[in-house]
Design a protein around this motif. Structure first.
Motif, PDB file in Angstrom:
ATOM      1  N   PRO A 118       0.806  -1.332  -0.139  1.00  0.00           N
ATOM      2  CA  PRO A 118      -0.025   0.017  -0.002  1.00  0.00           C
ATOM      3  C   PRO A 118       0.714   1.284  -0.191  1.00  0.00           C
ATOM      4  O   PRO A 118       0.383   2.050  -0.691  1.00  0.00           O
ATOM      5  CB  PRO A 118      -0.680  -0.080   1.329  1.00  0.00           C
ATOM      6  CG  PRO A 118      -0.877  -1.563   1.791  1.00  0.00           C
ATOM      7  CD  PRO A 118       0.418  -2.178   1.352  1.00  0.00           C
ATOM      8  N   ASN A 119       1.800   1.273   0.672  1.00  0.00           N
ATOM      9  CA  ASN A 119       2.762   2.485   0.740  1.00  0.00           C
ATOM     10  C   ASN A 119       3.933   2.537  -0.411  1.00  0.00           C
ATOM     11  O   ASN A 119       4.848   3.531  -0.407  1.00  0.00           O
ATOM     12  CB  ASN A 119       3.408   2.642   2.131  1.00  0.00           C
ATOM     13  CG  ASN A 119       4.366   1.548   2.346  1.00  0.00           C
ATOM     14  OD1 ASN A 119       4.331   0.323   1.616  1.00  0.00           O
ATOM     15  ND2 ASN A 119       5.249   1.560   3.346  1.00  0.00           N
ATOM     16  N   PHE A 120       3.774   1.762  -1.276  1.00  0.00           N
ATOM     17  CA  PHE A 120       4.876   1.714  -2.347  1.00  0.00           C
ATOM     18  C   PHE A 120       4.900   3.038  -3.086  1.00  0.00           C
ATOM     19  O   PHE A 120       5.851   3.540  -3.254  1.00  0.00           O
ATOM     20  CB  PHE A 120       4.409   0.577  -3.619  1.00  0.00           C
ATOM     21  CG  PHE A 120       5.456   0.478  -4.635  1.00  0.00           C
ATOM     22  CD1 PHE A 120       6.779  -0.029  -4.255  1.00  0.00           C
ATOM     23  CD2 PHE A 120       5.165   0.913  -5.693  1.00  0.00           C
ATOM     24  CE1 PHE A 120       7.705  -0.057  -5.386  1.00  0.00           C
ATOM     25  CE2 PHE A 120       6.339   0.785  -6.938  1.00  0.00           C
ATOM     26  CZ  PHE A 120       7.409   0.533  -6.507  1.00  0.00           C
ATOM     27  N   LYS A 121       3.782   3.415  -3.491  1.00  0.00           N
ATOM     28  CA  LYS A 121       3.785   4.798  -4.247  1.00  0.00           C
ATOM     29  C   LYS A 121       4.382   5.918  -3.297  1.00  0.00           C
ATOM     30  O   LYS A 121       4.869   6.885  -3.828  1.00  0.00           O
ATOM     31  CB  LYS A 121       2.469   5.236  -4.863  1.00  0.00           C
ATOM     32  CG  LYS A 121       2.048   4.032  -6.127  1.00  0.00           C
ATOM     33  CD  LYS A 121       0.614   4.394  -6.701  1.00  0.00           C
ATOM     34  CE  LYS A 121       0.151   3.665  -7.596  1.00  0.00           C
ATOM     35  NZ  LYS A 121      -0.929   3.861  -8.340  1.00  0.00           N
ATOM     36  N   GLU A 122       3.875   5.845  -2.011  1.00  0.00           N
ATOM     37  CA  GLU A 122       4.003   7.201  -1.122  1.00  0.00           C
ATOM     38  C   GLU A 122       5.750   6.888  -1.093  1.00  0.00           C
ATOM     39  O   GLU A 122       6.353   8.131  -1.008  1.00  0.00           O
ATOM     40  CB  GLU A 122       3.576   6.933  -0.004  1.00  0.00           C
ATOM     41  CG  GLU A 122       2.092   7.284  -0.019  1.00  0.00           C
ATOM     42  CD  GLU A 122       1.492   6.169  -0.518  1.00  0.00           C
ATOM     43  OE1 GLU A 122       1.698   5.279  -0.800  1.00  0.00           O
ATOM     44  OE2 GLU A 122      -0.007   6.211  -0.668  1.00  0.00           O
ATOM     45  N   ARG A 123       6.261   5.754  -1.079  1.00  0.00           N
ATOM     46  CA  ARG A 123       7.635   5.585  -0.763  1.00  0.00           C
ATOM     47  C   ARG A 123       8.368   6.203  -2.018  1.00  0.00           C
ATOM     48  O   ARG A 123       9.434   6.951  -1.921  1.00  0.00           O
ATOM     49  CB  ARG A 123       7.952   4.209  -0.473  1.00  0.00           C
ATOM     50  CG  ARG A 123       9.498   3.702  -0.347  1.00  0.00           C
ATOM     51  CD  ARG A 123       9.782   2.352  -0.154  1.00  0.00           C
ATOM     52  NE  ARG A 123      11.185   1.850  -0.317  1.00  0.00           N
ATOM     53  CZ  ARG A 123      11.938   1.975   0.760  1.00  0.00           C
ATOM     54  NH1 ARG A 123      11.545   2.408   1.748  1.00  0.00           N
ATOM     55  NH2 ARG A 123      13.204   1.704   0.429  1.00  0.00           N
ATOM     56  N   SER A 125       7.435   8.356  -4.141  1.00  0.00           N
ATOM     57  CA  SER A 125       7.015   9.820  -4.173  1.00  0.00           C
ATOM     58  C   SER A 125       8.244  10.642  -3.128  1.00  0.00           C
ATOM     59  O   SER A 125       8.872  11.501  -3.489  1.00  0.00           O
ATOM     60  CB  SER A 125       5.725  10.198  -3.918  1.00  0.00           C
ATOM     61  OG  SER A 125       4.958   9.798  -4.937  1.00  0.00           O
TER      62      SER A 125
END
Length: 210
Positions: A118-123, A125
């Motif tokens: 779930p936090n892949f895109k936030e990471r 960015s």
């Protein structure tokens, strides 16, 4: 064939005499921890047998599978007393088992590719922001053997009293970002880099107006 209990196996691995009380507290703790691990693995594919009936060759095979280090005298004694143990193939390392394990790992990789955390895109960015500010704002050069930019970043954060990390941690973060973002691109033929780090911002104060 003689058998050992889980306690005897643990004591022998730690070079303690299982027939004598263990008086050193630290030795008692490590023997107890390993005994608990052996008892937990008994009856599974890792260790055949029961906690009160473990054969020495089986114990040696279990240690190899789990990465438990057996002292050399005990290992030599087992292999000398049971020479067939060295020739016996490990079923867990058979071709079929290895192929099945490879298939499991490939399925896990595909699952991660199809459904990233779930936090892949936030990471991603955050990595882009950190790396971008280091390059564009402080002239961080990813190909330079030494980078004063990391020290300048940490120093500015401390001056502004912003929570920060040490220089080594920042450098590791930047390298991780470059690795995961696959940046910078490969150098052109002739050794010329396609990446031109920005010029660091000027630290001079603007002159006051007259």
């Amino acid at each position: 064939m003689p058998f050992w209990t889980a306690f005897e196996s643990s004591a022998l691995i730690h070079q303690c005499d299982p027939s004598e009380p263990i008086e050193i507290p630290s030795a008692q703790r490590v023997v107890h921890r390993l005994r608990t691990l052996i008892e937990r693995h008994c009856g599974t594919e890792l260790l055949a047998g029961s906690p009160d009936k473990i054969s020495p060759p089986t114990l040696l095979l279990w240690a190899k599978r789990t990465g438990v280090r057996i002292n050399y005298p005990l290992k030599a004694c087992i292999t000398r007393s049971y020479p067939e143990a060295r020739k016996r193939p490990d079923p867990a390392l058979s071709r079929e088992a290895l192929l099945a394990r490879v298939a499991e790992l490939e399925a896990d990789v595909q699952k991660l590719a199809d459904d990233p955390p779930p936090n892949f895109k936030e990471r991603q960015s955050l990595m882009k922001l950190v790396l971008g500010m280091a390059v564009a704002g402080y002239g961080y050069n990813p190909r330079a053997p030494r980078n004063p930019a990391t020290g300048e970043i940490i120093n500015d954060l401390r001056i502004k009293e912003v929570p920060t990390v040490d220089q080594g941690t920042l450098l590791r973060c930047l390298r991780t970002a470059m690795e995961e973002l696959d940046w910078p691109p490969p150098e052109e033929d002739g050794g010329q880099s396609k990446v031109s780090p920005a010029k660091p911002p000027s630290r001079k104060r603007p002159q006051a107006g007259r």
